[in-house]
Design a protein around this motif. Structure first.
Motif, PDB file in Angstrom:
ATOM      1  N   MET A  11     -12.179 -37.142   3.540  1.00 19.79           N
ATOM      2  CA  MET A  11     -13.255 -37.714   4.338  1.00 19.79           C
ATOM      3  C   MET A  11     -12.780 -37.981   5.766  1.00 19.79           C
ATOM      4  O   MET A  11     -13.511 -37.713   6.727  1.00 19.79           O
ATOM      5  N   VAL A  12     -11.564 -38.506   5.910  1.00 14.63           N
ATOM      6  CA  VAL A  12     -11.015 -38.770   7.244  1.00 14.63           C
ATOM      7  C   VAL A  12     -10.877 -37.460   8.008  1.00 14.63           C
ATOM      8  O   VAL A  12     -11.244 -37.362   9.187  1.00 14.63           O
ATOM      9  N   LEU A  13     -10.312 -36.433   7.332  1.00  8.62           N
ATOM     10  CA  LEU A  13     -10.140 -35.135   7.994  1.00  8.62           C
ATOM     11  C   LEU A  13     -11.486 -34.536   8.395  1.00  8.62           C
ATOM     12  O   LEU A  13     -11.631 -33.993   9.501  1.00  8.62           O
ATOM     13  N   ILE A  14     -12.471 -34.647   7.517  1.00  4.95           N
ATOM     14  CA  ILE A  14     -13.800 -34.114   7.835  1.00  4.95           C
ATOM     15  C   ILE A  14     -14.396 -34.897   9.005  1.00  4.95           C
ATOM     16  O   ILE A  14     -14.968 -34.318   9.936  1.00  4.95           O
ATOM     17  N   PHE A  15     -14.251 -36.217   8.977  1.00  3.82           N
ATOM     18  CA  PHE A  15     -14.782 -37.051  10.064  1.00  3.82           C
ATOM     19  C   PHE A  15     -14.106 -36.716  11.388  1.00  3.82           C
ATOM     20  O   PHE A  15     -14.776 -36.553  12.415  1.00  3.82           O
ATOM     21  N   VAL A  16     -12.769 -36.599  11.365  1.00  6.61           N
ATOM     22  CA  VAL A  16     -12.023 -36.252  12.587  1.00  6.61           C
ATOM     23  C   VAL A  16     -12.456 -34.870  13.076  1.00  6.61           C
ATOM     24  O   VAL A  16     -12.684 -34.658  14.268  1.00  6.61           O
ATOM     25  N   GLY A  17     -12.591 -33.927  12.154  1.00 10.26           N
ATOM     26  CA  GLY A  17     -13.050 -32.576  12.528  1.00 10.26           C
ATOM     27  C   GLY A  17     -14.452 -32.608  13.116  1.00 10.26           C
ATOM     28  O   GLY A  17     -14.734 -31.912  14.103  1.00 10.26           O
ATOM     29  N   TYR A  18     -15.313 -33.412  12.526  1.00  7.60           N
ATOM     30  CA  TYR A  18     -16.680 -33.528  13.016  1.00  7.60           C
ATOM     31  C   TYR A  18     -16.694 -34.100  14.432  1.00  7.60           C
ATOM     32  O   TYR A  18     -17.391 -33.601  15.324  1.00  7.60           O
ATOM     33  N   LYS A  19     -15.899 -35.190  14.624  1.00  5.53           N
ATOM     34  CA  LYS A  19     -15.827 -35.789  15.963  1.00  5.53           C
ATOM     35  C   LYS A  19     -15.252 -34.801  16.979  1.00  5.53           C
ATOM     36  O   LYS A  19     -15.741 -34.700  18.098  1.00  5.53           O
ATOM     37  N   ARG A  20     -14.212 -34.075  16.584  1.00  5.69           N
ATOM     38  CA  ARG A  20     -13.611 -33.078  17.480  1.00  5.69           C
ATOM     39  C   ARG A  20     -14.634 -31.994  17.808  1.00  5.69           C
ATOM     40  O   ARG A  20     -14.740 -31.551  18.949  1.00  5.69           O
ATOM     41  N   LYS A  21     -15.385 -31.588  16.789  1.00  5.94           N
ATOM     42  CA  LYS A  21     -16.400 -30.554  17.014  1.00  5.94           C
ATOM     43  C   LYS A  21     -17.485 -31.065  17.961  1.00  5.94           C
ATOM     44  O   LYS A  21     -17.941 -30.328  18.835  1.00  5.94           O
ATOM     45  N   GLN A  22     -17.862 -32.354  17.802  1.00  7.86           N
ATOM     46  CA  GLN A  22     -18.843 -32.923  18.716  1.00  7.86           C
ATOM     47  C   GLN A  22     -18.312 -32.921  20.148  1.00  7.86           C
ATOM     48  O   GLN A  22     -19.029 -32.549  21.072  1.00  7.86           O
ATOM     49  N   LYS A  23     -17.049 -33.348  20.326  1.00 12.96           N
ATOM     50  CA  LYS A  23     -16.444 -33.352  21.666  1.00 12.96           C
ATOM     51  C   LYS A  23     -16.390 -31.936  22.228  1.00 12.96           C
ATOM     52  O   LYS A  23     -16.700 -31.702  23.399  1.00 12.96           O
ATOM     53  N   ASP A  24     -15.969 -30.997  21.360  1.00 11.35           N
ATOM     54  CA  ASP A  24     -15.902 -29.598  21.804  1.00 11.35           C
ATOM     55  C   ASP A  24     -17.278 -29.089  22.194  1.00 11.35           C
ATOM     56  O   ASP A  24     -17.416 -28.369  23.194  1.00 11.35           O
ATOM     57  N   ASN A  25     -18.304 -29.444  21.402  1.00 12.51           N
ATOM     58  CA  ASN A  25     -19.670 -29.013  21.720  1.00 12.51           C
ATOM     59  C   ASN A  25     -20.138 -29.612  23.040  1.00 12.51           C
ATOM     60  O   ASN A  25     -20.783 -28.937  23.854  1.00 12.51           O
ATOM     61  N   ILE A  26     -19.815 -30.898  23.253  1.00 17.01           N
ATOM     62  CA  ILE A  26     -20.198 -31.533  24.520  1.00 17.01           C
ATOM     63  C   ILE A  26     -19.504 -30.835  25.679  1.00 17.01           C
ATOM     64  O   ILE A  26     -20.132 -30.501  26.696  1.00 17.01           O
ATOM     65  N   LEU A  27     -18.189 -30.583  25.534  1.00 15.67           N
ATOM     66  CA  LEU A  27     -17.430 -29.895  26.583  1.00 15.67           C
ATOM     67  C   LEU A  27     -17.975 -28.494  26.795  1.00 15.67           C
ATOM     68  O   LEU A  27     -18.134 -28.039  27.939  1.00 15.67           O
ATOM     69  N   ASN A  41     -21.001 -27.444  26.148  1.00 10.38           N
ATOM     70  CA  ASN A  41     -22.310 -27.542  26.805  1.00 10.38           C
ATOM     71  C   ASN A  41     -22.149 -27.813  28.296  1.00 10.38           C
ATOM     72  O   ASN A  41     -22.878 -27.253  29.123  1.00 10.38           O
ATOM     73  N   LYS A  42     -21.187 -28.683  28.674  1.00 10.45           N
ATOM     74  CA  LYS A  42     -20.935 -28.945  30.100  1.00 10.45           C
ATOM     75  C   LYS A  42     -20.483 -27.665  30.797  1.00 10.45           C
ATOM     76  O   LYS A  42     -20.951 -27.331  31.888  1.00 10.45           O
ATOM     77  N   GLN A  43     -19.547 -26.956  30.150  1.00  9.96           N
ATOM     78  CA  GLN A  43     -19.057 -25.712  30.738  1.00  9.96           C
ATOM     79  C   GLN A  43     -20.198 -24.699  30.862  1.00  9.96           C
ATOM     80  O   GLN A  43     -20.290 -23.963  31.847  1.00  9.96           O
ATOM     81  N   LYS A  44     -21.050 -24.663  29.840  1.00 10.39           N
ATOM     82  CA  LYS A  44     -22.184 -23.748  29.850  1.00 10.39           C
ATOM     83  C   LYS A  44     -23.129 -24.098  31.003  1.00 10.39           C
ATOM     84  O   LYS A  44     -23.612 -23.209  31.725  1.00 10.39           O
TER      85      LYS A  44
END
Length: 186
Positions: A117-133, A135-138
């Motif tokens: 669960m921790v790994l999935i949560f960390v991955g999810y948060k990282r994916k959200q940050k990556d998506n935000i970044l 989207n900014k780059q886009k």
């Protein structure tokens, strides 16, 4: 018997023997038969002395056998009890081992689930940050592309304008042909 009053001793021993038989006390029966054998030996009645001595020996052997049987039975019962206790102990140890395995498995499962669960949560948060970044780059890229398109459109517009100016300043082909034909005629 010690007082040499053999008649009284005989009566008491016979009475004691009968009471011992009534209550079926092999030790008292044996002792009474031995005492009677000794009394009859002292009084010279060898036939009765021998008869009670045989009874005494038989009762003694029976008593010893009975005691041995009791001891053997007790030993056997103790052995069976100990054996059952050992089997129960082994079964309990098996149950305890199974319980430990179940407990450790449950703990491992919970810990593993928490880690996942921790790994999935960390991955999810990282994916959200990556998506935000991303989207900014886009957006930045879209903005740059829009600026480039605007510049390109400006350049194309100025090229078209320059072409129109050039075309308007340059003589037409018909004019050049007419001028050439006139010159030829001259």
């Amino acid at each position: 018997k010690n007082l040499k009053s053999f008649d009284k001793a005989e009566k008491f021993c016979i009475k004691g023997l009968n009471l011992a038989k009534e209550i079926y006390d092999m030790g008292l029966i044996r002792d009474s038969q031995k005492a009677l054998s000794e009394i009859y030996t002292e009084t010279g009645n060898t036939n009765k002395a021998f008869e009670f001595y045989k009874y005494y020996i038989a009762t003694r052997d029976s008593f010893i056998n009975q005691e041995n049987t009791k001891k053997t039975t007790m030993l056997e019962m103790n052995y069976q009890f100990d054996k059952k206790q050992e089997v129960l102990k082994i079964e309990q140890e098996k149950k305890d081992a199974i319980q430990k395995v179940k407990l450790y498995s449950a703990i491992f499962g919970v810990v593993f689930s928490l880690i996942m669960m921790v790994l999935i949560f960390v991955g999810y948060k990282r994916k959200q940050k990556d998506n935000i970044l991303l989207n900014k780059q886009k957006e930045e890229l879209n903005e740059k592309n829009r600026i480039i398109e605007d510049k390109q459109n400006e350049i194309l517009a100025s090229i078209r304008y320059a072409k129109h100016i050039q075309i308007s300043l340059m003589p037409t082909e018909k004019y050049i042909e007419k001028s050439l034909s006139r010159l030829k005629n001259i």
